[in-house]
Design an enzyme around this catalytic site. Structure first.
Site, short mmCIF file in Angstrom:
data_model
loop_
_atom_site.label_atom_id
_atom_site.label_comp_id
_atom_site.label_asym_id
_atom_site.label_seq_id
_atom_site.Cartn_x
_atom_site.Cartn_y
_atom_site.Cartn_z
N ILE A 141 32.09 15.04 -6.58
CA ILE A 141 30.69 15.46 -6.53
C ILE A 141 29.84 14.23 -6.82
CG2 ILE A 141 31.04 17.90 -7.04
CD1 ILE A 141 30.49 17.43 -9.91
N ASP A 142 28.65 14.19 -6.26
CA ASP A 142 27.81 13.01 -6.35
C ASP A 142 27.48 12.66 -7.80
OD1 ASP A 142 27.75 13.05 -3.59
OD2 ASP A 142 25.81 14.08 -3.48
N LYS A 143 27.15 11.41 -8.01
CA LYS A 143 26.82 10.92 -9.36
C LYS A 143 25.81 11.82 -10.06
CE LYS A 143 24.48 7.09 -11.70
NZ LYS A 143 23.82 5.77 -11.55
#
EC number: 5.4.99.-
Length: 344
Positions: A141-143
């Protein structure tokens, strides 16, 4: 160094790498790709000596010996970073990741990542992924997206989890705060390429995704190139009169880079706070009053991986995990509810 001996079964596939993948015991957790590497390295010996051609023909009853080195230590540095752990056993760990944490080290983020934290937390309980002593990242999952993800601690778990994500059988549901509102009667939405509606007013977005033609850090919708991607979005609450923002549940059928963010922006429903895909959309002060400034100032994409479900790759038990909204999203949601909300 350990030696694994296998015998080619009856009616084997027509090439060595495929035949070995079928013949090795399941507990050895050797994928075909890893077997191909071992063959190329000269670590597989057959009736005629070292077997270096994965395409070589095999015959029933032939015996092969596979030399397996101990898992190598990786160069990524363990870091004692606190983790919120939803579940852990000998084969996998489920993490509730905070916004701001990168999953895997990269040139711009060599430390402070989830992998750094897992190397410190798991220590010697990592049995080796692909010949290396490291956690097996099967999805990311994105930062600046918060929420749940599962990481393999063993090769056998890595293969089983990767297969589920490849087959799209793992369940992933996200909660998001977005601009606009899903409305099946909206002619603009219905005219958007790749957008359709399913039973219950669920918005389905199906497009190809690939790198943006001019900005290599971004993904973009394409007509005829890239990877097929499907997102479903269901309206949970709408805010304002007329409605100008919403709480939405997004379900991933596929798992492409930035998929929800790109698809929602493509539908004209960009996520609140998204600095990359949110565009120049402004929150309406006329409708939202003082809350508009809080919407405008939200510091990350308002996206949270709220539910994760999968079958345990070793025990076969169905597992499901839920994560509450983090404080920043919950605070903004409460403020939006304060100006008036209607359930869908």
């Amino acid at each position: 160094m350990s030696i694994l001996s296998v015998t080619i079964p009856a009616n084997p596939p027509d090439r060595l790498d495929k035949a070995l993948a079928l013949a090795v015991p399941e507990q050895a957790a050797l994928s075909r790709s890893r077997l191909s590497r071992l063959i190329a390295e000269g670590s597989v010996t057959g009736p005629d000596g070292p077997a270096r051609d994965g395409k070589a023909r095999v015959a029933e009853g032939q015996e092969y010996h596979i030399a397996l080195a101990p898992p190598e230590e990786v160069h990524t540095r363990p870091e004692a970073i606190p983790l919120v752990i939803a579940h852990e056993d000998d084969d996998l760990i489920v993490i509730d990741k905070p916004a701001g944490m990168v999953v895997h080290p990269a040139p711009g983020s060599p430390s402070g990542t989830l992998v750094n934290a897992l190397l410190a937390h798991c220590g010697d309980s990592l049995s080796g992924i692909g010949g290396e002593k490291r956690p097996g990242i099967v999805h990311r999952i994105d930062k600046d997206t918060s929420g749940l993800l599962v990481v393999a601690k063993s090769d056998r778990a890595h293969h089983g989890l990767a297969a589920q994500f490849e087959a799209h059988s793992a369940t992933r549901r996200y909660l998001a705060l977005a601009h606009g509102v899903i409305d099946a009667a909206d002619p603009r939405l219905r005219a958007t390429p790749g957008v359709s509606f399913e039973e219950g007013g669920v918005l389905r977005i199906a497009t190809h995704l690939a790198r943006h033609p001019t900005d290599r850090q971004k993904q973009a919708v394409h007509v005829d190139k890239g990877r097929h991607a499907v997102t479903r979005a269901r309206l949970l609450e709408r805010f304002g009169t007329p409605p100008v923002a919403m709480l939405v549940e997004c379900r991933l059928e596929t798992g492409r880079t930035h998929q929800i963010r790109v698809h929602m922006a493509h539908a004209g429903l960009g996520l609140i706070g998204d600095p990359v895909y949110g565009g120049a959309r402004k929150a309406s002060t006329r409708v939202l009053g003082s809350v508009a400034a809080e919407v405008q100032a939200f510091s990350r994409q308002a996206l949270h991986a709220a539910h994760l479900g999968f079958v345990h790759p070793v025990s076969g038990v169905e597992m499901g995990f839920d994560s509450p909204l983090p404080a920043d999203m919950q605070t903004l949601l409460d403020r939006l509810r304060g100006i008036g909300a209607a359930a869908s």
